[in-house]
Design an enzyme around this catalytic site. Structure first.
Site, mmCIF file in Angstrom:
data_model
loop_
_atom_site.group_PDB
_atom_site.id
_atom_site.type_symbol
_atom_site.label_atom_id
_atom_site.label_comp_id
_atom_site.label_asym_id
_atom_site.label_seq_id
_atom_site.Cartn_x
_atom_site.Cartn_y
_atom_site.Cartn_z
ATOM 1 C CE LYS A 1 45.936 56.503 60.575
ATOM 2 N NZ LYS A 1 45.723 57.156 61.806
ATOM 3 C CE LYS B 1 35.184 59.717 56.752
ATOM 4 N NZ LYS B 1 34.587 60.538 57.785
ATOM 5 C CE LYS C 1 46.354 63.896 61.739
ATOM 6 N NZ LYS C 1 45.410 64.253 62.783
HETATM 7 P P1 TYM Z 1 40.531 59.511 65.357
HETATM 8 O O1 TYM Z 1 39.373 60.435 65.327
HETATM 9 O O2 TYM Z 1 41.560 59.621 64.287
HETATM 10 O O3 TYM Z 1 40.037 58.018 65.354
HETATM 11 C C1 TYM Z 1 39.097 57.550 66.303
HETATM 12 C C2 TYM Z 1 39.437 56.134 66.712
HETATM 13 O O4 TYM Z 1 39.473 55.268 65.570
HETATM 14 C C3 TYM Z 1 40.691 54.511 65.573
HETATM 15 N N1 TYM Z 1 41.106 54.306 64.163
HETATM 16 C C4 TYM Z 1 41.382 53.104 63.636
HETATM 17 N N2 TYM Z 1 41.350 51.862 64.162
HETATM 18 C C5 TYM Z 1 41.667 50.816 63.339
HETATM 19 N N3 TYM Z 1 42.016 50.977 62.024
HETATM 20 C C6 TYM Z 1 42.053 52.209 61.451
HETATM 21 N N4 TYM Z 1 42.366 52.338 60.164
HETATM 22 C C7 TYM Z 1 41.731 53.347 62.270
HETATM 23 N N5 TYM Z 1 41.660 54.688 62.045
HETATM 24 C C8 TYM Z 1 41.281 55.256 63.216
HETATM 25 C C9 TYM Z 1 41.696 55.399 66.307
HETATM 26 O O5 TYM Z 1 42.745 54.631 66.853
HETATM 27 C C10 TYM Z 1 40.833 56.023 67.379
HETATM 28 O O6 TYM Z 1 40.739 55.190 68.504
HETATM 29 N N6 TYM Z 1 43.648 61.321 68.761
HETATM 30 C C11 TYM Z 1 42.444 60.557 68.609
HETATM 31 C C12 TYM Z 1 41.239 61.174 69.305
HETATM 32 C C13 TYM Z 1 41.436 61.478 70.747
HETATM 33 C C14 TYM Z 1 41.466 60.530 71.807
HETATM 34 C C15 TYM Z 1 41.626 61.299 72.996
HETATM 35 C C16 TYM Z 1 41.373 59.144 71.852
HETATM 36 C C17 TYM Z 1 41.574 62.715 71.300
HETATM 37 N N7 TYM Z 1 41.687 62.610 72.652
HETATM 38 C C18 TYM Z 1 41.709 60.680 74.240
HETATM 39 C C19 TYM Z 1 41.453 58.526 73.102
HETATM 40 C C20 TYM Z 1 41.623 59.288 74.274
HETATM 41 C C21 TYM Z 1 42.130 60.477 67.132
HETATM 42 O O7 TYM Z 1 42.582 61.275 66.361
HETATM 43 O O8 TYM Z 1 41.240 59.564 66.802
#
Ligand code: TYM
Length: 325
Positions: free
Chosen positions: A193, A196, A112
């Site tokens: 991966k 967005k 990032k």
């Molecule tokens: P975020 O919003 O980026 O993504 C949400 C969830 O989607 C999964 N994910 C994917 N899985 C497979 N292939 C992909 N290309 C892919 N892109 C995203 C992510 O692994 C995630 O599970 N930091 C986290 C949000 C968060 C969180 C937490 C998660 C904040 N606090 C506490 C668990 C527990 C995030 O940015 O997810």
């Protein structure tokens, strides 16, 4: 009592099929056997500059998505992170036991920081500490995520251990729950991966209509001509993976045999993938149209009350252990 499961997603517009197969599908399945707590992490979302009106509507819409996907507010808690200020209080405390060096080596931070050279803010660096606070505040044992979040989860475990060593046993060490589709790759750049931030062409939003899904899959990168002859290219592998993760094992087996004897037509593989995605999302898309904003408000008002009870209890315990007056 059922074990506590916690997970979060950033309200950054409609989730993509990677979010769905990597995390949300598991959220829906696991709510049967766990006490599920699901959070829209708007505080995390502002580490990247966001238009206020867009953030507001994205948050409402993300909750509609969760409800239409099948998260049941009668069973699980759905809430918005910024409604529970205890997340920030605990995050501050956890900041004081988190080595900066651990934060600096996080892959997501490095990526990032590279993508947002003009806005490498402190929030990007301490993002995983807030994530640890999210999980520990509810003493969650299980955390369903895609594998891009594993490094953050490992850090949450380290932080829990450090807290327990310093101030006494308080937090369980959370375990990641990974699905089969733990990493869905980009359609246009399949070594990265799906995300967005890499543009429209690389992802399928779960609200994309069948026509858009077909167009995007048709444009997905397959062979580039650069791969070694005996190696499947990442783009083709990603297409095959979709079939597996969407439960189309029979089609997967048939097409894999065609791939191996070199009779495969990628247009047919793409059609099979697009058909499977469209079929998987059809019910969700129908339900999604019927969910009203009033329902969203009801759900998050209830969710806030439920989350607050646990959050306040944990923070009372934490403040006492630390020695705050
Ligand atoms: P975020 O919003 O980026 O993504 C949400 C969830 O989607 C999964 N994910 C994917 N899985 C497979 N292939 C992909 N290309 C892919 N892109 C995203 C992510 O692994 C995630 O599970 N930091 C986290 C949000 C968060 C969180 C937490 C998660 C904040 N606090 C506490 C668990 C527990 C995030 O940015 O997810």
């Amino acid at each position: 009592m059922s074990k506590i499961l916690f997970s979060g997603i950033q309200p950054t517009g409609t989730p993509h099929i990677g979010n769905y197969l990597g995390a949300l599908k598991n959220w829906i399945l696991l709510q049967q056997n766990y006490n599920g707590i699901y959070c829209l992490v708007d505080l995390h979302a502002i580490t990247i500059e966001r238009d206020p009106e867009q953030l507001y509507s994205d948050t409402i819409n993300s909750i509609k998505d969760l409800l239409a996907l099948g998260i049941k507010p009668e069973k699980s808690t759905i809430f918005v992170q910024s409604h529970i200020p205890e997340h920030l209080e605990l995050a501050w405390i956890l900041n004081t036991i988190t080595p900066v060096a651990e934060l600096e080596r996080m892959t997501q931070y490095k990526d990032k920081a590279k993508e947002n050279k003009n806005n490498i803010n402190a929030g990007l660096l301490t993002y995983p500490v807030l994530m640890a606070a999210d999980i520990l505040l509810y003493k969650a044992q299980a955390v369903p995520v895609g594998d891009d979040q594993l490094q953050h989860l490992e850090l949450a475990r380290i932080i829990a251990r450090k807290f327990n060593n310093r101030w006494g046993d308080t937090f369980p060490e959370p375990q990641a729950i990974l699905p089969e589709g733990k990493r869905i790759m980009s359609l246009s750049q399949p070594t990265k991966k799906m995300s967005k931030s890499h543009g429209e062409k690389n992802y399928i939003a779960i609200t994309d209509n069948p026509d858009t899904i077909r167009k995007k899959i048709n444009k997905a990168v397959t062979d580039t001509g650069n791969e070694k002859t005996d190696e499947m290219s990442p783009g083709v592998k990603n297409l095959f993976d979709f079939l597996l993760y969407l439960g189309k094992n029979d089609i997967h087996m048939k097409m894999m045999a065609e791939y191996q004897n070199k009779t495969i037509k990628y247009a047919e593989l793409k059609k099979a993938v697009a058909d499977s995605i469209i079929e998987e999302l059809a019910d969700f898309q129908k339900r999604r149209e019927q969910i009203k904003e009033t329902e969203v408000i009801e759900v998050i008002t209830k969710g806030k009350k439920q989350a607050q009870i646990i959050a306040q209890q944990t923070m009372q315990e934490v403040r006492k252990k630390i020695g705050f007056l």
